[in-house]
Design a protein around this motif. Structure first.
Motif, short mmCIF file in Angstrom:
data_model
loop_
_atom_site.label_atom_id
_atom_site.label_comp_id
_atom_site.label_asym_id
_atom_site.label_seq_id
_atom_site.Cartn_x
_atom_site.Cartn_y
_atom_site.Cartn_z
N ILE A 1 0.87 -1.10 0.05
CA ILE A 1 -0.05 0.03 -0.05
C ILE A 1 0.97 1.34 0.15
O ILE A 1 1.50 1.42 1.10
CB ILE A 1 -0.94 0.02 1.29
N ASP A 2 0.98 2.06 -1.15
CA ASP A 2 1.66 3.30 -1.01
C ASP A 2 0.94 4.25 -2.08
O ASP A 2 -0.29 3.94 -2.47
CB ASP A 2 3.07 2.91 -1.76
N ASP A 3 1.69 5.33 -2.33
CA ASP A 3 1.07 6.46 -3.10
C ASP A 3 1.81 6.46 -4.43
O ASP A 3 1.67 7.55 -5.22
CB ASP A 3 1.17 7.73 -2.37
N CYS A 4 2.23 5.47 -4.97
CA CYS A 4 2.48 5.30 -6.27
C CYS A 4 1.50 5.07 -7.09
O CYS A 4 0.45 4.41 -6.99
CB CYS A 4 3.76 4.28 -6.45
N ASP A 5 1.62 5.35 -8.53
CA ASP A 5 0.65 5.37 -9.47
C ASP A 5 0.45 3.84 -10.11
O ASP A 5 1.12 2.93 -9.49
CB ASP A 5 0.76 6.14 -10.61
N VAL A 6 -0.84 3.66 -10.75
CA VAL A 6 -0.90 2.29 -11.39
C VAL A 6 0.14 1.82 -12.22
O VAL A 6 0.97 2.63 -12.79
CB VAL A 6 -1.91 2.11 -12.30
N GLY A 7 0.78 0.44 -11.89
CA GLY A 7 2.02 -0.10 -12.62
C GLY A 7 3.18 0.43 -11.68
O GLY A 7 4.51 0.07 -12.44
N HIS A 8 3.15 0.86 -10.69
CA HIS A 8 4.31 0.99 -10.11
C HIS A 8 4.09 0.54 -8.48
O HIS A 8 3.09 0.34 -8.03
CB HIS A 8 4.69 2.64 -9.85
N ILE A 9 5.32 0.38 -7.60
CA ILE A 9 5.48 0.06 -6.39
C ILE A 9 6.53 0.91 -5.70
O ILE A 9 7.43 1.33 -6.33
CB ILE A 9 5.56 -1.57 -6.13
N CYS A 10 6.11 1.30 -4.56
CA CYS A 10 7.15 1.86 -3.58
C CYS A 10 8.20 0.92 -3.03
O CYS A 10 7.68 0.27 -2.21
CB CYS A 10 6.43 2.74 -2.22
N LEU A 11 9.46 1.05 -3.40
CA LEU A 11 10.59 0.25 -2.56
C LEU A 11 11.48 0.83 -2.24
O LEU A 11 11.48 2.22 -2.28
CB LEU A 11 11.24 -0.68 -3.86
N ASN A 12 12.50 0.00 -1.60
CA ASN A 12 13.70 0.68 -0.71
C ASN A 12 13.24 1.86 0.13
O ASN A 12 13.79 3.01 0.42
CB ASN A 12 14.50 1.63 -1.81
N SER A 13 12.14 1.41 0.99
CA SER A 13 11.55 2.47 2.06
C SER A 13 12.64 2.66 3.19
O SER A 13 13.04 1.36 3.46
CB SER A 13 10.24 2.12 2.31
N ASN A 14 12.68 3.55 3.78
CA ASN A 14 13.44 3.74 5.06
C ASN A 14 12.69 3.61 6.17
O ASN A 14 11.56 3.25 6.21
CB ASN A 14 14.46 5.04 4.81
N GLU A 15 13.44 3.92 7.64
CA GLU A 15 12.67 3.98 8.58
C GLU A 15 11.62 4.68 8.75
O GLU A 15 10.59 4.50 9.53
CB GLU A 15 13.56 4.03 10.03
N GLU A 16 11.39 5.78 8.13
CA GLU A 16 10.20 6.82 8.03
C GLU A 16 9.22 6.19 6.90
O GLU A 16 8.14 7.10 6.50
CB GLU A 16 10.81 7.91 7.81
#
Length: 300
Positions: A142-157
């Motif tokens: 669950i993230d705020d990327c658009d269709v066809g995308h995923i949020c990766l490499n997230s940090n502690e925040e």
């Protein structure tokens, strides 16, 4: 050729690689046996932020060293989790979810590896290279990327970067990017290419191998470990070694299935005996253009 296919979030991401962003056929053979997904291309995607982001593992077998038969028992690197019957609700490459939703990868077992897909509400318009925010854990999907995308490499925040999924049956990516498919197909990603001898990735990332014998930048999840000789079990992911180190078998003194051992330059080999610099692809003639000198320090 080295066979792997998992990534994790420092916690553990599982991926399966095997793609063709440019339509070029990747060569096979090398420090390990052929991978199940031989197509490949050269990735040139926006740099991903540093941090302890996901760890990747490719599927289809653990990596093996030069001239060593591939082990059919599971992957390494980005950590690949076993298939879960009926776990995948959708296809990230087809984006076949209802209007207003997107198909993404997540950990359906509360673990740290993306091991399934599901449809989630689209809550943002961020595209590849944009900063993004993950809700919950780094593998929630669950993230705020658009269709066809995923949020990766997230940090502690929970701040990371949007990365595009490969698209269509041909697993296409934007011009210059390559598709790397991890975690049993759950993570088909368009990622930035690199040179393992130069380690020319953004800070906090390592240039690691993929199941289709390309090299990509991904977050360094080695932590306090990852040095030459340290164990890097299959479940730890391909990005569990320090930059400049390859995770695989057959290096001198390795008491585990796989250990971290240096990449080396065949034109100027500098390995500690009795390890020798062996072509990463098993045969220099099998190396893709530009990677003819890439080797790893292993026992001959």
């Amino acid at each position: 050729m080295v066979e792997r296919g998992r990534i994790w979030v420092g916690l553990g991401l599982g991926l399966v690689l095997g793609c063709s962003a440019t339509g070029t056929e990747a060569t096979t053979g090398g420090p390990s046996a052929d991978t199940e997904n031989p197509d490949g291309g050269t990735t040139i995607a926006p740099p991903t932020p540093g941090g302890s982001g996901p760890v990747m593992t490719s599927g289809g077998g653990q990596s093996t060293g030069p001239d060593t038969p591939a082990d059919s028992s599971g992957g390494e690197g980005f950590v690949m989790m076993p298939d879960v019957g009926g776990a995948n609700e959708c296809d990230p490459t087809a984006q076949d979810c209802p209007k207003g939703e997107k198909c993404t990868a997540w950990a359906n077992d509360g673990g740290t590896f993306w091991n399934a897909t599901r449809c989630v509400e689209v809550s943002g318009t961020n595209l590849a290279g944009d900063e993004c925010m993950v809700e919950g854990s780094g593998v929630s999907g669950i993230d705020d990327c658009d269709v066809g995308h995923i949020c990766l490499n997230s940090n502690e925040e929970n701040i990371g970067q949007c990365i595009a999924f490969c698209s269509g049956e041909d697993l296409m990516c934007a011009s210059g990017d390559a598709c790397a498919v991890y975690n049993d197909g759950v993570l088909p990603l368009c990622l930035q290419g690199c040179d393992p001898l130069l380690q020319d990735c953004p800070d906090g990332q390592s240039c690691i191998d993929t199941p289709n014998q390309t090299f990509i930048c991904f977050s360094d999840a080695s932590g306090a470990a990852g040095a030459d000789g340290d164990a890097c079990p299959p479940a730890d992911g391909e990005n569990s070694c320090d930059p400049g180190q390859w995770c695989g078998p057959n290096s001198f003194g390795c008491a585990d299935v796989n250990c971290c051992t240096p990449y080396c330059d065949l034109s100027n080999p500098m390995c500690v005996a009795p390890d020798e610099c062996i072509s990463f692809f098993g045969d220099v003639g099998a190396a893709p253009p530009g990677f003819e000198d890439v080797g790893v320090c292993v026992l001959p």
